[in-house]
Design an enzyme around this catalytic site. Structure first.
Site, PDB file in Angstrom:
ATOM      1  N   ASP A   1       0.804  -1.096   0.020  1.00 44.58           N
ATOM      2  CA  ASP A   1      -0.085   0.041  -0.016  1.00 44.58           C
ATOM      3  C   ASP A   1       0.929   1.414   0.013  1.00 44.58           C
ATOM      4  O   ASP A   1       1.604   1.521   0.991  1.00 44.58           O
ATOM      5  CB  ASP A   1      -0.764  -0.008   1.376  1.00 44.58           C
ATOM      6  CG  ASP A   1      -1.906   1.156   1.227  1.00 44.58           C
ATOM      7  OD1 ASP A   1      -2.891   1.099   0.801  1.00 44.58           O
ATOM      8  OD2 ASP A   1      -1.183   2.212   1.846  1.00 44.58           O
TER       9      ASP A   1
ATOM     10  N   TYR B   1       3.455   9.850  -0.754  1.00 45.37           N
ATOM     11  CA  TYR B   1       4.593   9.194   0.004  1.00 45.37           C
ATOM     12  C   TYR B   1       5.965   9.314  -0.591  1.00 45.37           C
ATOM     13  O   TYR B   1       6.987   9.259  -0.115  1.00 45.37           O
ATOM     14  CB  TYR B   1       4.377   7.710   0.427  1.00 45.37           C
ATOM     15  CG  TYR B   1       3.310   7.143   0.800  1.00 45.37           C
ATOM     16  CD1 TYR B   1       2.138   8.304   1.510  1.00 45.37           C
ATOM     17  CD2 TYR B   1       2.820   6.179   1.020  1.00 45.37           C
ATOM     18  CE1 TYR B   1       1.156   7.728   2.264  1.00 45.37           C
ATOM     19  CE2 TYR B   1       1.590   5.481   1.690  1.00 45.37           C
ATOM     20  CZ  TYR B   1       0.533   6.468   2.276  1.00 45.37           C
ATOM     21  OH  TYR B   1      -0.612   5.922   2.909  1.00 45.37           O
TER      22      TYR B   1
ATOM     23  N   LYS C   1      -2.339   5.919  -4.427  1.00 40.60           N
ATOM     24  CA  LYS C   1      -3.630   6.974  -4.147  1.00 40.60           C
ATOM     25  C   LYS C   1      -3.437   8.250  -4.747  1.00 40.60           C
ATOM     26  O   LYS C   1      -2.090   8.773  -5.178  1.00 40.60           O
ATOM     27  CB  LYS C   1      -3.628   7.067  -2.647  1.00 40.60           C
ATOM     28  CG  LYS C   1      -3.642   6.004  -1.746  1.00 40.60           C
ATOM     29  CD  LYS C   1      -3.669   6.247  -0.338  1.00 40.60           C
ATOM     30  CE  LYS C   1      -3.489   4.626   0.379  1.00 40.60           C
ATOM     31  NZ  LYS C   1      -1.957   4.645   0.815  1.00 40.60           N
TER      32      LYS C   1
ATOM     33  N   HIS D   1      -7.353  10.006  -2.174  1.00 37.45           N
ATOM     34  CA  HIS D   1      -6.655   9.748  -0.701  1.00 37.45           C
ATOM     35  C   HIS D   1      -7.183  10.490   0.297  1.00 37.45           C
ATOM     36  O   HIS D   1      -7.616  10.133   1.584  1.00 37.45           O
ATOM     37  CB  HIS D   1      -5.316  10.523  -0.830  1.00 37.45           C
ATOM     38  CG  HIS D   1      -4.286   9.988  -0.038  1.00 37.45           C
ATOM     39  ND1 HIS D   1      -2.816   9.870  -0.204  1.00 37.45           N
ATOM     40  CD2 HIS D   1      -4.337   9.805   1.320  1.00 37.45           C
ATOM     41  CE1 HIS D   1      -2.339   9.305   0.845  1.00 37.45           C
ATOM     42  NE2 HIS D   1      -3.009   9.244   1.674  1.00 37.45           N
TER      43      HIS D   1
END
Ligand code: A2P
Length: 271
Positions: A45, A50, A75, A108
Site C-alpha cells: 500500500d 509518500y 492513491k 486519498h
C-alpha cells in the site's frame, strides 16, 4: 484464514487481507518491500504523496514475482483531485511504479473535486488502468454524498482504525453497504502497543501486542496495512494466522475505543 487469504472486491479482483504499508518508510522502502515479499506479503500500500512509488516499483522488479500474484495500491493526491488531474496523476504513478495497471486506486482525502475524480477513475477502470476503485479517509457523510453521485460504490474505504480510534458510525455504514474497510495505522503508529488489556491477551497466546491488534482487526473483517521498516517486525506482523481471539477478547478490544486519532481528522484538515 491464512496469510494467503484474499477477499473478493467488486468484479473478480481478489485482495490479500494483509499489506505492508509504506508511509514514512523513506529510503528504507525498497528493502522493506523486498523483506515483505520474502515474508509472504503480496499486497503493498503506497501513495503518490509518500514519494516512494519508484522504490516500490524497483522492489517489484527485483523480486521477480509475477505481476499477477501482486496486489498494488496507490492513491490520488489532494492537489490532483482539486485541479482535476486524475488521469495525468495516475499515469505518473504507473510510470513511477513501472506498472501497466494498479490493483486499487484510492481517492486519498475527501477534498473538493472528489466526485469528478471518482467519475474519471471509473473511466480509467474501463480502460484497464485500474482494477478496483476506492476511497480513503471518507466518513459516513462523505460516502453518502459520493454514493448519490457516482455509478458504482467504492470497493474499499481506507481509514484510521486501531484500538483507540474506532469510527463505529463509518465502520457500520461501510459494512452495511459492502464497502470493504482497510485500517491505516492499525497499531496507532505504535501508540497502542503498551495498552495493558492488549498485553494481557498477548501474554495468553505468546504473541506480541502488535500481533493481537492485527488479529483483532482481521477477525472484524478489516484489512490491515501495518507499516514497518524492520525485517523482524515485518515478519512478526504477518505471523498472525496460528491463533484466534475469543468473542470476549474481541469485545475487550472493541471497548478500548476513545475516538482518539493519531492522524488528521477527515472533517477538519488543511492540506
Ligand atoms: P518501524 O517502522 O520502525 O518498525 P502503524 O502501522 O500503526 O502506523 O504503526 C507503525 C509504527 O509502529 C512504526 O513506528 C513502526 O516502526 C512500528 N511497528 C510496526 N510493527 C511493529 C511491531 N511488530 N512491534 C513494534 N513496533 C512496530
Amino acid at each position: 484464514m491464512n496469510k494467503d487469504t484474499k477477499v473478493k472486491l467488486c468484479c473478480t479482483t481478489q485482495m490479500p487481507i494483509i499489506a505492508l504499508g509504506v508511509w514514512q518508510s523513506g529510503k528504507d522502502t525498497k528493502q522493506a518491500v523486498l523483506d515483505a515479499f520474502d515474508a509472504g506479503y503480496r499486497h503493498i500500500d503506497t501513495a503518490s504523496c509518500y514519494g516512494n512509488e519508484e522504490a516500490v516499483g524497483e522492489a517489484i522488479r527485483e523480486s521477480g514475482i509475477d505481476r499477477s500474484e501482486l496486489f498494488i495500491t496507490t492513491k490520488l493526491w489532494n492537489d490532483d483531485i482539486r485541479e482535476g488531474n486524475t488521469r495525468e496523476a495516475l499515469m505518473t504513478s504507473l510510470k513511477k511504479l513501472g506498472l501497466d495497471y494498479v490493483d486499487l486506486y484510492l481517492i486519498h482525502w475527501p477534498v473538493d473535486g472528489y466526485v469528478d475524480a471518482y467519475l474519471e477513475m471509473e473511466k480509467l477502470k474501463e480502460e484497464g488502468y485500474i482494477k478496483s476503485i476506492g476511497v480513503s479517509n471518507f466518513r459516513k457523510s462523505h460516502l453518502q454524498d459520493l454514493l448519490s453521485k457516482v455509478h458504482k460504490i467504492p470497493s474499499v474505504n481506507q481509514i484510521e482504525i486501531n484500538p483507540t480510534m474506532q469510527d463505529e458510525e463509518t465502520i457500520a455504514f461501510c459494512n452495511e453497504n459492502k464497502i470493504r474497510l482497510e485500517a491505516w495505522s492499525p497499531l496507532g503508529s505504535g501508540q497502542c502497543l503498551q495498552i495493558h488489556e492488549i498485553l494481557d491477551i498477548a501474554h495468553k497466546y505468546h504473541k506480541s501486542s502488535a500481533q493481537v491488534i492485527l488479529r483483532w482487526l482481521l477477525q472484524r473483517h478489516i484489512i490491515v496495512l501495518p507499516k514497518s521498516i524492520h525485517k523482524e517486525r515485518i515478519i512478526e506482523n504477518i505471523n498472525i494466522f496460528d491463533f484466534e481471539l475469543t468473542n470476549d477478547e474481541i469485545n475487550i478490544m472493541n471497548h478500548l475505543n476513545q475516538n482518539k486519532r493519531t492522524g488528521p481528522d477527515p472533517d477538519h484538515f488543511n492540506f
